[in-house]
Motif scaffolding. Structure first.
Motif, PDB file in Angstrom:
ATOM      1  N   HIS A 283       0.600  -1.113  -0.354  1.00  0.00           N
ATOM      2  CA  HIS A 283       0.184   0.064   0.310  1.00  0.00           C
ATOM      3  C   HIS A 283       1.043   1.659   0.061  1.00  0.00           C
ATOM      4  O   HIS A 283       0.712   2.256  -0.396  1.00  0.00           O
ATOM      5  CB  HIS A 283      -0.917  -0.064   0.886  1.00  0.00           C
ATOM      6  N   ARG A 284       2.018   1.244   0.825  1.00  0.00           N
ATOM      7  CA  ARG A 284       2.705   2.584   1.024  1.00  0.00           C
ATOM      8  C   ARG A 284       3.431   2.416  -0.243  1.00  0.00           C
ATOM      9  O   ARG A 284       3.239   3.686  -1.292  1.00  0.00           O
ATOM     10  CB  ARG A 284       4.348   2.344   2.320  1.00  0.00           C
ATOM     11  N   VAL A 285       3.473   1.936  -1.731  1.00  0.00           N
ATOM     12  CA  VAL A 285       4.425   2.025  -3.157  1.00  0.00           C
ATOM     13  C   VAL A 285       2.921   2.534  -3.630  1.00  0.00           C
ATOM     14  O   VAL A 285       3.457   3.327  -4.847  1.00  0.00           O
ATOM     15  CB  VAL A 285       4.684   1.239  -2.937  1.00  0.00           C
ATOM     16  N   ARG A 286       2.071   2.081  -3.234  1.00  0.00           N
ATOM     17  CA  ARG A 286       1.146   2.030  -4.315  1.00  0.00           C
ATOM     18  C   ARG A 286       0.374   4.358  -3.868  1.00  0.00           C
ATOM     19  O   ARG A 286       0.793   4.621  -5.340  1.00  0.00           O
ATOM     20  CB  ARG A 286      -0.515   1.393  -4.146  1.00  0.00           C
ATOM     21  N   ALA A 287       0.568   4.000  -3.056  1.00  0.00           N
ATOM     22  CA  ALA A 287      -0.076   5.460  -2.623  1.00  0.00           C
ATOM     23  C   ALA A 287       1.196   6.773  -2.780  1.00  0.00           C
ATOM     24  O   ALA A 287       0.834   7.210  -3.668  1.00  0.00           O
ATOM     25  CB  ALA A 287      -0.162   5.304  -0.694  1.00  0.00           C
ATOM     26  N   PHE A 288       2.291   6.004  -2.507  1.00  0.00           N
ATOM     27  CA  PHE A 288       3.335   6.911  -3.456  1.00  0.00           C
ATOM     28  C   PHE A 288       4.132   7.240  -4.355  1.00  0.00           C
ATOM     29  O   PHE A 288       3.698   8.614  -4.731  1.00  0.00           O
ATOM     30  CB  PHE A 288       5.353   6.864  -2.431  1.00  0.00           C
ATOM     31  N   ILE A 289       2.955   6.365  -5.894  1.00  0.00           N
ATOM     32  CA  ILE A 289       3.458   6.478  -7.063  1.00  0.00           C
ATOM     33  C   ILE A 289       1.797   7.218  -7.321  1.00  0.00           C
ATOM     34  O   ILE A 289       1.987   8.006  -8.160  1.00  0.00           O
ATOM     35  CB  ILE A 289       3.157   4.960  -7.824  1.00  0.00           C
ATOM     36  N   GLU A 290       1.095   7.159  -6.837  1.00  0.00           N
ATOM     37  CA  GLU A 290      -0.062   8.337  -7.502  1.00  0.00           C
ATOM     38  C   GLU A 290       0.337   9.574  -6.565  1.00  0.00           C
ATOM     39  O   GLU A 290      -0.324   9.967  -7.612  1.00  0.00           O
ATOM     40  CB  GLU A 290      -1.576   6.783  -6.283  1.00  0.00           C
ATOM     41  N   HIS A 291       0.732   9.087  -6.033  1.00  0.00           N
ATOM     42  CA  HIS A 291      -0.034  11.255  -5.384  1.00  0.00           C
ATOM     43  C   HIS A 291       1.912  11.177  -6.138  1.00  0.00           C
ATOM     44  O   HIS A 291       1.441  12.078  -6.650  1.00  0.00           O
ATOM     45  CB  HIS A 291       1.407  10.919  -4.419  1.00  0.00           C
ATOM     46  N   MET A 292       2.980  11.214  -6.988  1.00  0.00           N
ATOM     47  CA  MET A 292       3.911  11.698  -7.699  1.00  0.00           C
ATOM     48  C   MET A 292       3.218  11.422  -9.411  1.00  0.00           C
ATOM     49  O   MET A 292       3.284  12.278  -9.716  1.00  0.00           O
ATOM     50  CB  MET A 292       5.574  10.396  -8.189  1.00  0.00           C
ATOM     51  N   VAL A 293       2.346  10.202  -9.006  1.00  0.00           N
ATOM     52  CA  VAL A 293       0.590  10.363 -10.922  1.00  0.00           C
ATOM     53  C   VAL A 293       0.146  12.037 -10.855  1.00  0.00           C
ATOM     54  O   VAL A 293       0.670  12.879 -12.019  1.00  0.00           O
ATOM     55  CB  VAL A 293       0.301   9.788 -11.268  1.00  0.00           C
ATOM     56  N   GLN A 294      -0.494  12.134  -9.389  1.00  0.00           N
ATOM     57  CA  GLN A 294      -1.168  13.570  -9.163  1.00  0.00           C
ATOM     58  C   GLN A 294       0.271  14.855  -9.567  1.00  0.00           C
ATOM     59  O   GLN A 294      -0.723  15.483 -10.199  1.00  0.00           O
ATOM     60  CB  GLN A 294      -2.774  13.592  -8.044  1.00  0.00           C
TER      61      GLN A 294
END
Length: 306
Positions: A283-294
């Motif tokens: 979850h922490r990796v997915r959350a970070f990647i989505e944050h950077m995408v945004q």
């Protein structure tokens, strides 16, 4: 048999800690158990597997070939166990997130994005490492890395975050001393700043009359990271070819001058987030990647057109 199955994850955790800390005593301190208990657990693990995992000397602890394989598998399994715990707890983003990227990209894009990300996920510890060298994600226990350029074939999973075209540029002071190159061939008479990466090209690509050409370049300075490259070109040490995102501000203020734009082949420096596959994405990796995408979605520096 059920007793052994229950003990396996504990053995894996102790083994992984011994490898991480580089010794039995250090692992024992961090696990709050005695060194003899650690030794007995490792001995029991090796006996159960029927092979030696560690070679111990008075100066060092080394993994055997079987130990290397078991260590990689143990890290993956322990991560999946942690992810299962998080899933059962409602998918909370928590734990330590280890991020690696290049110095320029980390400084310009990742570091500014972290405070907001941490504020939204207070149960998370972010561990940042900025280096232009390529790290082994498994060996360095890195959760996610952000890479520039085309990716080699590997078992890693990648998600594109953006792209930036490349630009040849130099400081006005250098051009005053050495002259302005009018064609790619003129670079033979100039100091070209290059990288010492193994993957670095010995020539720069250009396009003329619809044909692609590779212009050999040489110079007296080679560097191992983009930030040093920018400082060298700003200091007037030579001509550089870099991702536009890295020098856009300096070009806008006139500190650097773009060169040979009529011959620019339009090749793109791709930006990807990469991580180890083989199981559910933490979850922490997915959350970070989505944050950077945004954060990067609307950046004019990373859409390849600026």
């Amino acid at each position: 048999m059920p007793r052994i199955l229950m003990e396996r994850s504990g053995e894996m955790e102790v083994f992984a800690r011994v490898v991480q800390d580089g010794g039995f005593s250090a692992a024992a301190r961090n696990l709050d158990i005695t060194p003899s208990a650690v030794s007995k657990l490792i001995a029991r693990l090796e006996m159960r597997l029927g092979t030696r995992l560690l070679v111990r000397t008075t100066r060092a602890l080394t993994l055997t070939e079987e130990g290397e394989a078991y260590h990689h598998a143990a890290l993956r399994i322990l991560q999946e166990l942690n992810d299962a715990d998080q899933e059962a707890a409602g998918g909370a983003v928590r734990g330590r997130l280890r991020i690696n990227t290049t110095i320029p990209f980390g400084t310009m894009f990742v570091a500014p994005a972290i405070p907001e990300f941490v504020a939204r996920n207070p149960g998370l510890v972010v561990d940042l490492s900025f280096t232009d060298g390529i790290v082994d994600l498994v060996a360095e226990k890195t959760d996610v890395a952000i890479r520039m350029g085309n990716l080699p074939d590997s078992g890693l999973i990648a998600r594109k975050l953006g792209q930036s075209r490349r630009v040849v540029c130099a400081a006005r002071g250098y051009l005053t001393r050495k002259g302005v190159p009018e064609t790619p061939a003129d670079l033979e008479h100039h100091d070209c700043l290059t990288f010492n990466f193994r993957r670095a090209r010995p020539s720069w690509p250009f396009r003329t009359d619809g044909r692609d050409l590779a212009q050999p370049v040489k110079g007296t300075i080679v560097v191992n990271n983009g930030e040093t490259m920018k400082q060298m070109v700003l200091a007037g040490a030579g001509i550089a070819r870099v991702g536009l995102f890295h020098v856009a501000d300096e070009i806008a203020t006139g500190q650097l001058v773009p060169l040979l734009e009529d011959y620019n082949p339009g090749d793109l420096e791709l930006v990807h987030a990469i991580y180890v596959g083989g199981g559910p994405l933490p979850h922490r990796v997915r959350a970070f990647i989505e944050h950077m995408v945004q954060r990067l979605r609307d950046s004019p520096l990373l859409n390849g057109t600026s």
